[in-house]
Design a protein around this motif. Structure first.
Motif, PDB file in Angstrom:
ATOM      1  N   ARG A  37       0.824  -1.222   0.000  1.00  0.00           N
ATOM      2  CA  ARG A  37       0.000   0.000   0.000  1.00  0.00           C
ATOM      3  C   ARG A  37       0.856   1.269   0.000  1.00  0.00           C
ATOM      4  NH1 ARG A  37      -3.440  -3.318   3.314  1.00  0.00           N
ATOM      5  NH2 ARG A  37      -2.343  -2.658   5.205  1.00  0.00           N
ATOM      6  N   SER A  38       2.062   1.175   0.526  1.00  0.00           N
ATOM      7  CA  SER A  38       2.926   2.356   0.621  1.00  0.00           C
ATOM      8  C   SER A  38       3.763   2.602  -0.635  1.00  0.00           C
ATOM      9  CB  SER A  38       3.868   2.210   1.822  1.00  0.00           C
ATOM     10  OG  SER A  38       4.855   1.217   1.566  1.00  0.00           O
ATOM     11  N   LEU A  39       3.749   1.646  -1.554  1.00  0.00           N
ATOM     12  CA  LEU A  39       4.601   1.749  -2.730  1.00  0.00           C
ATOM     13  C   LEU A  39       4.061   2.768  -3.726  1.00  0.00           C
ATOM     14  CD1 LEU A  39       5.316  -2.038  -3.437  1.00  0.00           C
ATOM     15  CD2 LEU A  39       6.935  -0.356  -2.537  1.00  0.00           C
ATOM     16  N   PRO A  40       4.950   3.403  -4.482  1.00  0.00           N
ATOM     17  CA  PRO A  40       4.480   4.270  -5.575  1.00  0.00           C
ATOM     18  C   PRO A  40       3.801   3.431  -6.652  1.00  0.00           C
ATOM     19  CG  PRO A  40       6.867   3.998  -5.662  1.00  0.00           C
ATOM     20  CD  PRO A  40       6.416   3.384  -4.369  1.00  0.00           C
ATOM     21  N   LYS A  41       2.999   4.071  -7.461  1.00  0.00           N
ATOM     22  CA  LYS A  41       2.167   3.362  -8.428  1.00  0.00           C
ATOM     23  C   LYS A  41       2.972   2.465  -9.359  1.00  0.00           C
ATOM     24  CE  LYS A  41      -1.648   4.225 -11.636  1.00  0.00           C
ATOM     25  NZ  LYS A  41      -2.487   5.268 -12.264  1.00  0.00           N
ATOM     26  N   TYR A  42       4.117   2.963  -9.831  1.00  0.00           N
ATOM     27  CA  TYR A  42       4.889   2.189 -10.804  1.00  0.00           C
ATOM     28  C   TYR A  42       5.461   0.910 -10.202  1.00  0.00           C
ATOM     29  CZ  TYR A  42       9.389   3.648  -8.813  1.00  0.00           C
ATOM     30  OH  TYR A  42      10.462   3.835  -7.976  1.00  0.00           O
ATOM     31  N   ARG A  92       2.237  -6.518  -6.955  1.00  0.00           N
ATOM     32  CA  ARG A  92       0.822  -6.822  -6.745  1.00  0.00           C
ATOM     33  C   ARG A  92       0.570  -8.314  -6.517  1.00  0.00           C
ATOM     34  NH1 ARG A  92      -1.292  -4.284 -11.103  1.00  0.00           N
ATOM     35  NH2 ARG A  92      -1.284  -2.355  -9.910  1.00  0.00           N
ATOM     36  N   GLY A  93       1.244  -9.150  -7.279  1.00  0.00           N
ATOM     37  CA  GLY A  93       1.053 -10.587  -7.124  1.00  0.00           C
ATOM     38  C   GLY A  93       1.439 -11.080  -5.740  1.00  0.00           C
TER      39      GLY A  93
END
Length: 223
Positions: free
Chosen positions: A200-205, A211-212
């Protein structure tokens, strides 16, 4: 529910439940490979086989090509052909004396062949050269090997891996899985929760890459 609706729609359009199911599975597979990454790549084994064939041809034409031998040994380890990989790696030891990648691969081959003391020493030698070799993955490999032999040592290697991959959803998922196999249920849940928090804290890229692992953590936490 979405999958069921998709199947019913395809069934109505095609009039064939088997064909509708096949198309739905193909669509789900490509969506997973594009956006999630949980399902294994169907093309990877074929690509690996082609690579191995090319490397064997290169070595046959030039027996002194140590880079080709090393690359082939790594692919053989992926295929779990540890004896053949060890033979290749042992033959090029003098050219890779200072390579962390070399020592962790040779060590892992020996570990899988049951040579625990020798394999552990070789992997640690590689990690002494470069503690972050293969992004810390050798620590998890060591933990995997020792989880049924020496749990304290296995937990130590898990903690070493976590120190290197402290901001990776994958790292916490793998650590949680290891805790689970060691019977450390609460520690496993904490690791899976941390995996989700990191995601949840990661940047979008970066979320696409992780995600997996976040989804794996979510489902592992529920079990």
């Amino acid at each position: 529910m979405i999958k069921i609706l998709g199947f019913l729609l395809l069934y109505r359009l095609l009039g064939n439940p088997i064909l509708a199911l096949i198309i739905l599975l193909v669509v789900l597979y490509f969506l997973d490979r594009r956006y999630v990454g949980i399902l294994p790549s169907l093309s990877k084994p074929f690509r690996r086989s082609r690579q191995m064939s090319k490397l064997r041809t290169t070595i046959a034409q030039n027996p002194n090509d140590v880079t080709a031998k090393f690359d082939l040994a790594r692919l053989l380890i992926e295929r779990k052909r540890y004896s053949e990989a060890k033979e290749l790696l042992s033959a090029i030891a003098d050219r890779y004396e200072t390579s962390a990648e070399y020592w962790v691969e040779l060590g892992y081959a020996n570990l899988k062949l049951g040579q625990l003391a020798e394999g552990e020493a070789q992997m640690l030698k590689g990690l002494d050269i470069n503690r972050r070799a293969q992004y810390g993955q050798p620590y998890l490999r060591l933990a995997e090997i020792f989880r049924h032999v020496d749990q304290d040592k296995a937990l130590h290697y898990v903690s070493q891996f976590q120190e290197i991959q402290s901001s990776s959803s994958e790292a916490y998922y793998l650590a949680g899985s290891m805790f689970k196999t060691l019977g450390r249920t609460e520690d496993a849940k904490l690791a899976f929760n941390e995996s989700l928090a990191v995601y949840r804290s990661l940047p979008k890229y970066k979320k696409r890459q992780e995600r997996g692992w976040a989804l794996r953590s979510y489902f592992a936490k529920l079990r």
